[in-house]
Design a protein around this motif. Structure first.
Motif, PDB file in Angstrom:
ATOM      1  N   THR A 312       0.617  -1.240   0.054  1.00 16.78           N
ATOM      2  CA  THR A 312       0.022  -0.045  -0.057  1.00 16.78           C
ATOM      3  C   THR A 312       0.899   1.229   0.090  1.00 16.78           C
ATOM      4  O   THR A 312       0.290   2.345  -0.252  1.00 16.78           O
ATOM      5  N   SER A 316      -1.389   4.821  -1.173  1.00 18.90           N
ATOM      6  CA  SER A 316      -1.698   5.030   0.322  1.00 18.90           C
ATOM      7  C   SER A 316      -3.254   5.184   0.193  1.00 18.90           C
ATOM      8  O   SER A 316      -4.117   4.844   1.017  1.00 18.90           O
ATOM      9  N   ASN A 317      -3.714   5.821  -0.986  1.00 13.18           N
ATOM     10  CA  ASN A 317      -5.338   6.382  -0.897  1.00 13.18           C
ATOM     11  C   ASN A 317      -6.004   5.148  -1.434  1.00 13.18           C
ATOM     12  O   ASN A 317      -7.312   5.304  -1.621  1.00 13.18           O
ATOM     13  N   ILE A 319      -7.843   1.316  -2.485  1.00 15.83           N
ATOM     14  CA  ILE A 319      -8.098   0.038  -1.926  1.00 15.83           C
ATOM     15  C   ILE A 319      -7.991  -1.147  -3.095  1.00 15.83           C
ATOM     16  O   ILE A 319      -8.408  -0.783  -4.118  1.00 15.83           O
ATOM     17  N   SER A 336     -11.623  -7.077  -0.498  1.00 19.00           N
ATOM     18  CA  SER A 336     -10.861  -5.739  -0.429  1.00 19.00           C
ATOM     19  C   SER A 336      -9.966  -5.705   0.359  1.00 19.00           C
ATOM     20  O   SER A 336     -10.141  -6.074   1.736  1.00 19.00           O
ATOM     21  N   TYR A 337      -8.623  -5.008   0.484  1.00 20.34           N
ATOM     22  CA  TYR A 337      -7.712  -4.891   1.190  1.00 20.34           C
ATOM     23  C   TYR A 337      -7.258  -3.431   1.484  1.00 20.34           C
ATOM     24  O   TYR A 337      -6.982  -2.837   0.323  1.00 20.34           O
ATOM     25  N   THR A 338      -6.931  -3.029   2.491  1.00 19.62           N
ATOM     26  CA  THR A 338      -6.333  -1.710   2.505  1.00 19.62           C
ATOM     27  C   THR A 338      -4.883  -1.621   3.565  1.00 19.62           C
ATOM     28  O   THR A 338      -4.234  -0.668   3.498  1.00 19.62           O
ATOM     29  N   ASP A 360     -10.134   4.159  -5.793  1.00 19.78           N
ATOM     30  CA  ASP A 360     -10.394   4.827  -4.969  1.00 19.78           C
ATOM     31  C   ASP A 360     -11.849   5.087  -4.942  1.00 19.78           C
ATOM     32  O   ASP A 360     -12.250   6.177  -5.601  1.00 19.78           O
TER      33      ASP A 360
END
Length: 374
Positions: A312, A316-317, A319, A336-338, A360
């Motif tokens: 990430t 960074s912004n 998903i 989904s992963y952050t 995003d």
């Protein structure tokens, strides 16, 4: 025939309409007002040949919600307000439509919706061909006080009179965002890769790479516009906008250049190899920005799992969404992963492909993943 307001219709299996006479659902007097859920099942061989208005699987909707319709091999002919899914849509929401159709009509002809009034069309994909007289759009013939987003057009268009565009034939007081046209557009006048004419509308994060031809007011991106666009892209056309401002437009030298928002990367189970899906089945998907190989590595099938590593730090912004599909394009899993890390996703034997992409968005993972592999 009865009142459909508040009624939920749920499809429970694939439907083949070959040889079956279909009457459009809903009329101006009795519009369809309910909710339709396809549950990822398909409807194939829809054929409607009519000389009437408001022609499509749904003829006329008002206050309706149509979720994930999946139409294969449709052939729809009508007069005015002709769409493979909906002829005339008012106060209607269409989510994640996947339409393959041959369309013929007089005016307000769209691959998905003929005439959209105060409606929202989200996450739609279509392919096929269209022959119309006027107001011809790959996704929507007339986009009027409506929003179209996260959608893509592959329907080739031939219009004999004004207003033809890859996304919409005419755009009035509407919004088009995060969408693109990949098909060739041919018309008389007011012809554009995205829309033939735009009046008081917002167009942002949109691109077109199809060939655009016509006799007058022909733009590679838009024929005529009275407003500026934002963060939009076009191929190396002589005139991206025939009439109006070209501010907000950036020229692309070739197709493999585009915004990361619309990137597509897939892995094929048969080869278990990760690759950038830029020219699958003859289509080129433009990519702009950092290669996703910096975000996702080791994206491959291993046994009964789909494995990947996600970083990430690069985006960074964003998903990360990972979706798997069967051979017919139906969604099987959606994740989904952050957070960065290594992930192993169990998949069933029905899965043949998977897609990983950065999006995003505030949409739910299911809404995003319902956009099927093409």
């Amino acid at each position: 025939g009865g009142n459909t307001e508040g009624v939920i219709f749920s499809q429970e299996s694939d439907i083949n309409l070959d040889g079956i006479t279909v009457t459009p659902i809903g009329t101006p007097e009795k519009p369809f007002k309910g909710t339709y859920n396809s549950n990822a099942y398909s409807i194939s061989n829809l054929k409607i040949y009519s000389e009437s208005d408001n022609i499509g699987f749904f003829g006329y909707t008002n206050g309706a919600t149509i979720n994930n319709p999946y139409f294969i091999g449709s052939n729809v002919t009508g007069k005015d307000n002709v769409g493979a899914l909906i002829g005339y849509a008012e106060n209607t929401v269409v989510n994640a439509a996947n339409i393959n159709a041959a369309m013929t009509g007089n005016q307000y002809v769209g691959g998905v919706v003929g005439y959209a009034k105060k409606s929202t069309i989200n996450g739609t994909f279509n392919s096929g061909s269209m022959l119309a007289v006027t107001y011809a759009g790959g996704l929507v013939g007339m986009l009027d006080e409506s929003t179209l987003m996260n959608s893509e057009n592959f329907i080739t268009i031939e219009a004999m009179e004004p207003f033809a565009g890859g996304v919409s034939g005419f755009t009035n007081n509407s919004t088009i965002v995060n969408s693109y046209n990949m098909a060739n557009i041919s018309g008389a006048s007011y012809v554009g890769g995205v829309t033939g004419k735009s009046v008081n509308s917002n167009i942002e994060n949109v691109y077109s790479v199809g060939t655009v031809t016509g006799t007058s007011v022909v733009g590679g991106f838009i024929g005529e516009i009275d407003n500026e666009v934002k963060s939009c892209y076009y191929m190396d056309y002589e005139n991206p906008v025939a009439s109006g401002s070209s501010n907000g437009l950036t020229k692309m030298a070739s197709a493999p250049i585009m915004m990361s928002l619309l990137n597509k990367w897939v892995t094929d189970k048969s080869s278990s190899k990760y690759y950038e899906w830029l020219e699958d089945e003859g289509y080129a998907y433009p990519v702009l920005g950092t290669s996703m190989t910096n975000w996702v590595t080791d994206f491959e099938f291993v046994g009964s799992n789909l494995n990947l590593n996600y970083n990430t730090a690069v985006e960074s912004n964003g998903i990360l969404y990972v979706a798997s599909y069967d051979k017919d394009g139906r969604l099987v899993t959606c994740n989904s992963y952050t957070a960065s890390g290594s992930y192993s996703i169990p998949v069933t034997s029905s899965v043949t492909r998977a897609k990983a992409f950065i999006w995003d968005s505030n949409l739910s993972p299911l809404d995003v993943c319902m956009e099927r592999i093409r």
